[in-house]
Scaffold this active site. Structure first.
Site, PDB file in Angstrom:
ATOM      1  N   ASP A 129      -1.831   6.767   6.083  1.00 37.22           N
ATOM      2  CA  ASP A 129      -2.949   5.957   5.589  1.00 37.22           C
ATOM      3  C   ASP A 129      -3.240   4.905   6.667  1.00 37.22           C
ATOM      4  O   ASP A 129      -2.506   3.930   6.807  1.00 37.22           O
ATOM      5  CB  ASP A 129      -2.540   5.296   4.272  1.00 37.22           C
ATOM      6  CG  ASP A 129      -3.548   4.254   3.788  1.00 37.22           C
ATOM      7  OD1 ASP A 129      -4.625   4.113   4.405  1.00 37.22           O
ATOM      8  OD2 ASP A 129      -3.240   3.579   2.779  1.00 37.22           O
TER       9      ASP A 129
ATOM     10  N   LYS B 234     -12.462  -1.635   6.281  1.00 34.91           N
ATOM     11  CA  LYS B 234     -11.710  -2.589   7.098  1.00 34.91           C
ATOM     12  C   LYS B 234     -12.241  -2.570   8.534  1.00 34.91           C
ATOM     13  O   LYS B 234     -12.696  -3.574   9.043  1.00 34.91           O
ATOM     14  CB  LYS B 234     -10.214  -2.266   7.093  1.00 34.91           C
ATOM     15  CG  LYS B 234      -9.630  -1.940   5.706  1.00 34.91           C
ATOM     16  CD  LYS B 234      -9.429  -3.163   4.836  1.00 34.91           C
ATOM     17  CE  LYS B 234      -9.147  -2.873   3.372  1.00 34.91           C
ATOM     18  NZ  LYS B 234      -8.027  -2.043   3.044  1.00 34.91           N
TER      19      LYS B 234
ATOM     20  N   TRP C 243       0.821  -1.222   0.000  1.00 37.53           N
ATOM     21  CA  TRP C 243       0.000   0.000   0.000  1.00 37.53           C
ATOM     22  C   TRP C 243       0.846   1.258   0.000  1.00 37.53           C
ATOM     23  O   TRP C 243       0.508   2.244  -0.674  1.00 37.53           O
ATOM     24  CB  TRP C 243      -1.003  -0.008   1.156  1.00 37.53           C
ATOM     25  CG  TRP C 243      -2.078  -1.024   0.919  1.00 37.53           C
ATOM     26  CD1 TRP C 243      -2.319  -2.152   1.628  1.00 37.53           C
ATOM     27  CD2 TRP C 243      -3.033  -1.018  -0.164  1.00 37.53           C
ATOM     28  NE1 TRP C 243      -3.357  -2.853   1.065  1.00 37.53           N
ATOM     29  CE2 TRP C 243      -3.813  -2.183  -0.025  1.00 37.53           C
ATOM     30  CE3 TRP C 243      -3.291  -0.158  -1.232  1.00 37.53           C
ATOM     31  CZ2 TRP C 243      -4.840  -2.501  -0.919  1.00 37.53           C
ATOM     32  CZ3 TRP C 243      -4.320  -0.477  -2.115  1.00 37.53           C
ATOM     33  CH2 TRP C 243      -5.083  -1.634  -1.960  1.00 37.53           C
TER      34      TRP C 243
END
Ligand code: PLP
Length: 360
Positions: free
Chosen positions: A172, A196, A102
């Protein structure tokens, strides 16, 4: 009905009580005779939901007054590109610390809008850890430093907030938001996709320092401009109302559980149980440095890869869903977000021990 335990990395399991309440309220929310997704986002009832959810999040995360909370559309990936549009100029540099897939993606998407540099990376260790802070090559003139404190695919976590001097720190936190206490005041910006640890995909939460918002260029189209979203209470256009509603239910659920500190302790206990099972086993192994192991996403491989398909099939039959690792990495992954109860991890560990006894 007993539901299976869902270890999906995202979109991920929601607390059962939240699902039940959403079901109950689907035909008649708030006494209005409609669902929440069938009313105007500008109606008094929805505006109240929005305000209450922000108050609830501020209380849960102890968000200082000089931060705005935004409920935006899209996913984290969209904001990988939009963040430099708002907080940097194309001729400036920004420093990225890359500990997994990511962080890499965040950097790649940012590139047209800022000169994104790798200031630290664990790519040479196959993303099995966090590069030591002393090895980072930070530029004091960078527009910002970007980190990904929980790498969802590689199961790697940065457990301490790094000191990056006066440069704003952007994180993030898509896969670890609300999973443990976090000192918001250390960051210029925190952002997270909702699917999530919060709720439905298509919603992004952003917690942004007022000073940073002043950088947003007025030349940007308004819809890309975070300052415009902040000035309009995240209702510049129609927000993801149902996603926002689900998030509000999850915030209430977290408060009812005892808050983020309590969930942090439960998450510690959950992951400890699973890592211990892996470490004691001759069949399973986890490649991540001990001090960088994720509390949310536990990756593991089987010593004999030929057993993987059987493991997946039998675990699914046992009511343990979605244990297949990310396609980029292979192996297994168990995601233990807030909604996963300890009993789910106990069931998984029981299954793994029995599987090893029979096949290990
Ligand atoms: C899942 C995830 C993303 C991607 O979110 P999208 O909504 O698919 O854009 C980004 N960052 C992290 C850390 C994630 O876990």
């Amino acid at each position: 009905m007993t539901r299976p335990y869902n270890f999906s990395a995202g979109p991920a399991a929601l607390p059962e009580s939240v699902l039940l309440r959403a079901r109950e309220e689907l035909l008649d929310w708030n006494g209005g005779g409609t669902s929440v997704m069938e009313i105007s986002h500008r109606s008094k009832a929805f505006v109240e939901l929005a305000a209450q959810s922000e108050r609830d999040l501020r209380a849960l995360m102890d968000i200082p007054d000089n931060y705005r909370v935004l409920f935006l559309q899209g996913g984290a990936t969209q904001h990988f590109a939009q963040i430099p549009m708002n907080f940097a100029r194309p001729d400036q540099t920004a420093d990225y610390i890359v500990c997994g897939a990511w962080g890499e993606k965040a950097m790649r998407e940012a590139t047209p809008n800022v000169q994104a540099r790798v200031a630290g990376s664990s790519v040479n260790a196959n993303f099995t850890g966090v590069p030591p802070r002393q090895s980072w090559q930070l530029d004091p003139a960078a527009a910002y430093v970007h980190i990904t404190p929980n790498e969802t695919i590689h199961g790697v976590a940065m457990h301490t907030i790094p000191d990056v001097g006066d440069v704003p720190l952007i994180a993030d936190i898509s896969s670890n938001i609300l999973s443990a206490p976090l000192d918001v005041s250390r960051f210029g910006l925190l952002y997270a996709g909702a699917q999530k640890n919060i709720g439905a995909s298509g919603l992004v939460l952003m917690i942004v320092n007022d000073d940073l918002l002043e950088r947003c260029p007025s030349t940007l189209p308004r819809i890309f401009n975070y300052a415009e979203h902040a000035a309009n209470g995240s209702m510049l256009n129609t927000p993801n109302t149902f996603g926002w509603y689900l998030a509000s239910l999850v915030f209430q659920w977290i408060a009812a559980q005892g808050g983020v500190a309590e969930l942090g302790q439960r998450n510690q206990a959950k992951t400890q149980l699973l890592y211990q099972c892996i470490d004691e086993s001759g069949l399973y192994s986890n490649p991540v440095d001990r001090d960088a192991r994720s509390l949310m996403n536990v990756v593991f491989t089987l010593a004999d890869p030929a057993l993987e398909l059987m493991f997946l099939q039998q675990s699914q039959d046992a009511g343990l869903l979605a244990l297949k690792g990310h396609k980029a990495l292979g192996g297994m992954r168990a995601s233990l977000y807030n909604a996963m109860p300890l009993e789910g991890v106990q069931a998984l560990v029981g299954f793994m021990r029995e599987f090893e006894r029979r096949h290990g």
